[in-house]
Scaffold this motif. Sequence first.
Motif, mmCIF file in Angstrom:
data_model
loop_
_atom_site.group_PDB
_atom_site.id
_atom_site.type_symbol
_atom_site.label_atom_id
_atom_site.label_comp_id
_atom_site.label_asym_id
_atom_site.label_seq_id
_atom_site.Cartn_x
_atom_site.Cartn_y
_atom_site.Cartn_z
ATOM 1 N N GLN A 70 0.791 -1.199 0.091
ATOM 2 C CA GLN A 70 -0.037 0.036 0.017
ATOM 3 C C GLN A 70 0.868 1.151 0.096
ATOM 4 O OE1 GLN A 70 -3.364 -0.193 -0.192
ATOM 5 N NE2 GLN A 70 -3.151 -2.422 -0.223
ATOM 6 N N PRO A 71 0.260 2.302 -0.719
ATOM 7 C CA PRO A 71 1.150 3.582 -0.642
ATOM 8 C C PRO A 71 1.295 3.924 0.954
ATOM 9 C CG PRO A 71 -0.865 3.686 -2.224
ATOM 10 C CD PRO A 71 -0.800 2.481 -1.593
ATOM 11 N N VAL A 72 2.192 4.683 1.299
ATOM 12 C CA VAL A 72 2.498 5.076 2.571
ATOM 13 C C VAL A 72 1.998 6.853 2.542
ATOM 14 C CG1 VAL A 72 4.047 5.602 4.483
ATOM 15 C CG2 VAL A 72 4.420 3.625 3.035
ATOM 16 N N LEU A 73 1.080 7.054 3.396
ATOM 17 C CA LEU A 73 0.408 8.351 3.528
ATOM 18 C C LEU A 73 0.959 9.016 4.762
ATOM 19 C CD1 LEU A 73 -3.255 7.633 2.821
ATOM 20 C CD2 LEU A 73 -1.477 8.281 1.140
ATOM 21 N N ASP A 74 1.373 8.254 5.956
ATOM 22 C CA ASP A 74 2.125 9.028 6.962
ATOM 23 C C ASP A 74 3.275 8.022 7.252
ATOM 24 O OD1 ASP A 74 2.761 9.931 9.327
ATOM 25 O OD2 ASP A 74 0.681 9.441 10.506
ATOM 26 N N TRP A 75 4.329 8.792 7.186
ATOM 27 C CA TRP A 75 5.837 8.221 7.444
ATOM 28 C C TRP A 75 6.323 8.441 8.657
ATOM 29 C CZ3 TRP A 75 8.254 5.395 4.096
ATOM 30 C CH2 TRP A 75 7.902 5.208 2.589
ATOM 31 N N SER A 76 5.480 8.799 9.642
ATOM 32 C CA SER A 76 5.977 9.306 11.267
ATOM 33 C C SER A 76 6.257 8.218 11.735
ATOM 34 C CB SER A 76 4.729 9.933 11.940
ATOM 35 O OG SER A 76 3.674 9.025 11.917
ATOM 36 N N PHE A 77 6.021 6.831 11.272
ATOM 37 C CA PHE A 77 6.605 5.800 11.984
ATOM 38 C C PHE A 77 7.982 5.454 11.935
ATOM 39 C CE2 PHE A 77 5.961 4.212 7.656
ATOM 40 C CZ PHE A 77 7.240 3.592 7.279
ATOM 41 N N ALA A 78 8.547 6.332 10.892
ATOM 42 C CA ALA A 78 10.204 6.198 10.729
ATOM 43 C C ALA A 78 10.870 7.258 11.739
ATOM 44 C CB ALA A 78 10.482 6.488 9.343
ATOM 45 N N SER A 79 10.194 8.222 12.294
ATOM 46 C CA SER A 79 10.656 9.194 13.333
ATOM 47 C C SER A 79 11.769 8.632 14.281
ATOM 48 C CB SER A 79 9.560 10.135 13.694
ATOM 49 O OG SER A 79 8.927 9.262 14.672
ATOM 50 N N ASP A 80 11.680 7.531 14.598
ATOM 51 C CA ASP A 80 12.518 6.807 15.568
ATOM 52 C C ASP A 80 13.486 5.891 15.001
ATOM 53 O OD1 ASP A 80 11.314 8.449 17.762
ATOM 54 O OD2 ASP A 80 9.713 6.566 18.026
ATOM 55 N N VAL A 81 13.455 5.834 13.750
ATOM 56 C CA VAL A 81 14.423 4.935 13.344
ATOM 57 C C VAL A 81 15.699 5.602 12.867
ATOM 58 C CG1 VAL A 81 14.734 3.190 11.123
ATOM 59 C CG2 VAL A 81 12.518 3.528 11.993
ATOM 60 N N LYS A 82 16.821 4.935 13.313
ATOM 61 C CA LYS A 82 18.205 5.829 13.119
ATOM 62 C C LYS A 82 18.700 5.690 11.920
ATOM 63 C CE LYS A 82 18.803 7.669 17.395
ATOM 64 N NZ LYS A 82 18.930 8.974 17.836
ATOM 65 N N GLU A 83 18.507 4.632 11.287
ATOM 66 C CA GLU A 83 19.242 4.433 10.048
ATOM 67 C C GLU A 83 18.248 3.444 8.819
ATOM 68 O OE1 GLU A 83 23.923 4.308 10.848
ATOM 69 O OE2 GLU A 83 22.821 2.181 11.040
ATOM 70 N N ILE A 84 18.159 3.752 7.671
ATOM 71 C CA ILE A 84 17.403 2.991 6.761
ATOM 72 C C ILE A 84 18.306 2.659 5.628
ATOM 73 C CG2 ILE A 84 15.361 4.225 7.500
ATOM 74 C CD1 ILE A 84 15.487 5.871 5.063
ATOM 75 N N PHE A 85 18.018 1.924 4.739
ATOM 76 C CA PHE A 85 18.748 1.646 3.604
ATOM 77 C C PHE A 85 18.169 2.031 2.284
ATOM 78 C CE2 PHE A 85 19.396 -2.812 6.007
ATOM 79 C CZ PHE A 85 20.813 -2.358 6.584
ATOM 80 N N ILE A 86 18.962 2.505 1.371
ATOM 81 C CA ILE A 86 18.456 2.938 -0.054
ATOM 82 C C ILE A 86 19.090 2.238 -1.042
ATOM 83 C CG2 ILE A 86 20.167 4.952 -0.115
ATOM 84 C CD1 ILE A 86 17.948 6.617 -1.547
ATOM 85 N N GLU A 87 18.263 1.848 -1.829
ATOM 86 C CA GLU A 87 18.857 1.243 -3.145
ATOM 87 C C GLU A 87 18.579 2.141 -4.228
ATOM 88 O OE1 GLU A 87 17.027 -2.228 -5.939
ATOM 89 O OE2 GLU A 87 17.561 -2.929 -3.990
#
Length: 157
Positions: A40-57
């Motif tokens: 599903q499309p993400v309408l609210d990314w606030s769940f990532a506010s406490d995530v310190k690192e993510i990966f990007i490809e």
Amino acid sequence: MSRFIGFVACILALTPCLACSIDPSDERPGLWLSGEAAEQPVLDWSFASDVKEIFIETATPYFIPHSVTIWCATLGNQLYVGAWEADTKHWVANVRRNPNVRLKIGDKIYAQKLEPVSDAATLAKLNHEYARKYEYPEEEGVDQAASTANWRVVERN
């Protein structure tokens, strides 16, 4: 002829590595990201506010993905990613060529697009949010535009 055989041997030796996903780790880049694709499309990314690192490809010109570990910030329900010393990063050059990326947050993979952010007010808010989140002193009045690049994460068309 022996060069050709050597080339073919190298390709055959690398094929198993290229066929599987290899996530990045700390400062070591990777290839394809592994994980469950978000449906599903993400309408609210606030769940990532406490995530310190993510990966990007990112997509490379030679058709093998390049993935790295990056920082992220949220403002409201929007997700942003950025790069310090942007002109020295391979992933940044890839994004400038092709803004379609895949992000891995937790175990989920999000196929997204990056839009450059140049609005001074948004950049000031991002600077404040990064300083808060990653606990470093905020430098007011410093022109970071020359060495930093920031993007807003949006849905692909």
